[in-house]
Design a protein around this motif. Sequence first.
Motif, PDB file in Angstrom:
ATOM      1  N   PRO A   1       0.803  -1.225   0.000  1.00  0.00           N
ATOM      2  CA  PRO A   1       0.000   0.000   0.000  1.00  0.00           C
ATOM      3  C   PRO A   1       0.834   1.272   0.000  1.00  0.00           C
ATOM      4  CG  PRO A   1      -0.410  -1.312   1.989  1.00  0.00           C
ATOM      5  CD  PRO A   1       0.446  -2.130   1.106  1.00  0.00           C
ATOM      6  N   LEU A   2       1.993   1.261   0.651  1.00  0.00           N
ATOM      7  CA  LEU A   2       2.836   2.453   0.628  1.00  0.00           C
ATOM      8  C   LEU A   2       3.369   2.706  -0.778  1.00  0.00           C
ATOM      9  CD1 LEU A   2       4.297   4.810   1.915  1.00  0.00           C
ATOM     10  CD2 LEU A   2       6.106   3.236   2.636  1.00  0.00           C
ATOM     11  N   GLN A   3       3.824   1.655  -1.453  1.00  0.00           N
ATOM     12  CA  GLN A   3       4.307   1.836  -2.820  1.00  0.00           C
ATOM     13  C   GLN A   3       3.176   2.294  -3.733  1.00  0.00           C
ATOM     14  OE1 GLN A   3       7.453   1.817  -3.633  1.00  0.00           O
ATOM     15  NE2 GLN A   3       7.004   2.363  -5.761  1.00  0.00           N
ATOM     16  N   ALA A   4       1.976   1.784  -3.492  1.00  0.00           N
ATOM     17  CA  ALA A   4       0.817   2.243  -4.257  1.00  0.00           C
ATOM     18  C   ALA A   4       0.606   3.739  -4.055  1.00  0.00           C
ATOM     19  CB  ALA A   4      -0.428   1.463  -3.834  1.00  0.00           C
ATOM     20  N   ARG A   5       0.681   4.177  -2.823  1.00  0.00           N
ATOM     21  CA  ARG A   5       0.536   5.610  -2.506  1.00  0.00           C
ATOM     22  C   ARG A   5       1.599   6.435  -3.221  1.00  0.00           C
ATOM     23  NH1 ARG A   5      -0.199  10.593  -1.703  1.00  0.00           N
ATOM     24  NH2 ARG A   5       0.010  11.575   0.340  1.00  0.00           N
ATOM     25  N   LEU A   6       2.835   5.959  -3.205  1.00  0.00           N
ATOM     26  CA  LEU A   6       3.933   6.691  -3.834  1.00  0.00           C
ATOM     27  C   LEU A   6       3.793   6.743  -5.352  1.00  0.00           C
ATOM     28  CD1 LEU A   6       6.880   5.273  -1.686  1.00  0.00           C
ATOM     29  CD2 LEU A   6       5.938   7.591  -1.589  1.00  0.00           C
ATOM     30  N   MET A   7       3.017   5.809  -5.906  1.00  0.00           N
ATOM     31  CA  MET A   7       2.806   5.768  -7.353  1.00  0.00           C
ATOM     32  C   MET A   7       1.417   6.277  -7.729  1.00  0.00           C
ATOM     33  SD  MET A   7       4.692   2.103  -8.117  1.00  0.00           S
ATOM     34  CE  MET A   7       4.536   2.205  -9.905  1.00  0.00           C
ATOM     35  N   ASN A   8       0.813   7.042  -6.824  1.00  0.00           N
ATOM     36  CA  ASN A   8      -0.474   7.691  -7.079  1.00  0.00           C
ATOM     37  C   ASN A   8      -1.616   6.707  -7.316  1.00  0.00           C
ATOM     38  OD1 ASN A   8       0.028  10.725  -7.101  1.00  0.00           O
ATOM     39  ND2 ASN A   8       1.641   9.994  -8.476  1.00  0.00           N
TER      40      ASN A   8
ATOM     41  N   ASN B   1       8.267  13.760  -0.963  1.00  0.00           N
ATOM     42  CA  ASN B   1       7.911  15.026  -1.606  1.00  0.00           C
ATOM     43  C   ASN B   1       6.396  15.072  -1.730  1.00  0.00           C
ATOM     44  OD1 ASN B   1       7.299  17.116  -3.475  1.00  0.00           O
ATOM     45  ND2 ASN B   1       9.373  16.994  -4.318  1.00  0.00           N
ATOM     46  N   ARG B   2       5.761  15.755  -0.789  1.00  0.00           N
ATOM     47  CA  ARG B   2       4.298  15.776  -0.749  1.00  0.00           C
ATOM     48  C   ARG B   2       3.702  16.337  -2.035  1.00  0.00           C
ATOM     49  NH1 ARG B   2       1.310  15.526   3.686  1.00  0.00           N
ATOM     50  NH2 ARG B   2       3.138  16.025   4.949  1.00  0.00           N
ATOM     51  N   ALA B   3       4.266  17.412  -2.537  1.00  0.00           N
ATOM     52  CA  ALA B   3       3.713  18.048  -3.734  1.00  0.00           C
ATOM     53  C   ALA B   3       3.806  17.125  -4.943  1.00  0.00           C
ATOM     54  CB  ALA B   3       4.440  19.359  -4.011  1.00  0.00           C
ATOM     55  N   GLU B   4       4.940  16.444  -5.074  1.00  0.00           N
ATOM     56  CA  GLU B   4       5.138  15.557  -6.219  1.00  0.00           C
ATOM     57  C   GLU B   4       4.218  14.350  -6.162  1.00  0.00           C
ATOM     58  OE1 GLU B   4       8.593  12.516  -7.787  1.00  0.00           O
ATOM     59  OE2 GLU B   4       9.195  14.401  -6.839  1.00  0.00           O
ATOM     60  N   ILE B   5       4.063  13.756  -4.985  1.00  0.00           N
ATOM     61  CA  ILE B   5       3.246  12.550  -4.851  1.00  0.00           C
ATOM     62  C   ILE B   5       1.770  12.860  -5.033  1.00  0.00           C
ATOM     63  CG2 ILE B   5       2.563  10.683  -3.288  1.00  0.00           C
ATOM     64  CD1 ILE B   5       5.412  10.502  -4.355  1.00  0.00           C
ATOM     65  N   GLY B   6       1.334  13.987  -4.503  1.00  0.00           N
ATOM     66  CA  GLY B   6      -0.093  14.276  -4.498  1.00  0.00           C
ATOM     67  C   GLY B   6      -0.614  15.039  -5.689  1.00  0.00           C
TER      68      GLY B   6
ATOM     69  N   ASP C   1      -5.796  12.169  -5.670  1.00  0.00           N
ATOM     70  CA  ASP C   1      -5.880  12.093  -4.214  1.00  0.00           C
ATOM     71  C   ASP C   1      -5.753  10.639  -3.792  1.00  0.00           C
ATOM     72  OD1 ASP C   1      -6.344  12.276  -1.556  1.00  0.00           O
ATOM     73  OD2 ASP C   1      -8.436  12.885  -1.712  1.00  0.00           O
ATOM     74  N   THR C   2      -4.572  10.276  -3.332  1.00  0.00           N
ATOM     75  CA  THR C   2      -4.341   8.885  -2.947  1.00  0.00           C
ATOM     76  C   THR C   2      -4.311   8.703  -1.435  1.00  0.00           C
ATOM     77  OG1 THR C   2      -1.968   9.267  -3.126  1.00  0.00           O
ATOM     78  CG2 THR C   2      -3.072   8.321  -5.042  1.00  0.00           C
TER      79      THR C   2
END
Length: 416
Positions: A96-103, A249-254, A258-259
């Motif tokens: 799930p963390l990798q999923a979050r990092l990949m939007n 990097n919050r801006a880059e990931i988000g 909205d993940t």
Amino acid sequence: MVFRSHDDFVEEIISFDDFGKTTVLTPFEWDVNGRKGLTVKAVNEYWTSGQRQANSLHEISYRACFKAQLPEFFISRLSKPGDGVYDPFMGRGTTPLQARLMNRRPMGNDINPLSQVLLAPRLNPPTIEQIAERLDSIDLSKTIEVYDDLLHFYHKDTLREIIALKEYLLRKEENQTIDNIDAWIRMVAINRLTGHSAGFFSVYSLPPNQAVSIKRQIKINEKRNQIPEYRAIKPRILKKSRSLLKDWNRAEIGQKTDTTRGILSTADSRKVSEMPNDSAVLVVTSPPFLDVVDYQGDNWLRCWFIGVDSGNINISQHRKITEWEKSMTDVLCDLKRIVIPGGYIAFEVGEVRGGEILLEEHVLRCGVRAGLEPIIIMINQQQFTKTANAWGVINAQKGTNTHRIVLFKNSSNETL
């Protein structure tokens, strides 16, 4: 890249040569309740075995977890931004963390409540300034609990600070005032409880993913002629936080989708009612390998810190392969409900008992019984890293140098 059909994916797996190796193919014939088929086993090195090659947020210790490169391989090929990606045995939360990092939308479950404690704050981390300010505000001078047996791990002043932090966090949780900053501090503290360097709270012990028993720690202390020295916990929490956040990097990931609206649950993986029907496009998971790992025993100290008795967690550990197959069939039946038609399940296992039991073949049969279509069996084979060598594990003997993944497609509504 996102493949439109499983044929495209299989073609890439067969021709894969990114690390200069040629894929070795062997057929596996199976028969499940009269239904017969042939599924190819593809052996190659599909992702790197190098240490610390993923985002720094992954760098927390947990027993028997896979590297982020494994879910990244499947997420990048079999899902797109915004899709739900699920792991019913999430452990430290790598998928799930990798999923979050990949939007993608992170979805995770584990019957051990420790897993959610480890993952949730990393899905939406606080800033290092917020962490430092909160740490400064916490009074670690007073405690209620007495646990003198832990003095074999900690200096008395270090133990006082640990218990004070534990009691602070449990009060916040009881009052429902715990926020993501507190949750982050708790997660990092859990990962600093024991270890083998000065960055941990304890005197020299085993690596941090496996807390030894008190009796074993006494023997370690005697053998090394060591006495716990004072180690302040706040600076160690802050230092580890900086390390974890260095790639965040919050801006880059988000920026794409909205993940943060993930779904996390603590349930028996055979029936996770919190996960809606047709809510995931992809599953990447790895279940307990029979009774190879003692998750309850290894996590006793971490569970103590969050106020949980690890002995009361009903983690399935089966000695008999028939019992394990029944459990995995039930899990895969629930995954069939959760995964959309046309979605995929990457089910990773390892060699056990000296390679005598090839769990991937048993998993394939379980999936067929659950009504899933086996697409390919991937065996990611590579040399051991220094971590495995440190445990005295030799290549091709204990099986931890291979990831054995059965890829299923949810193609029909039938079960056997």
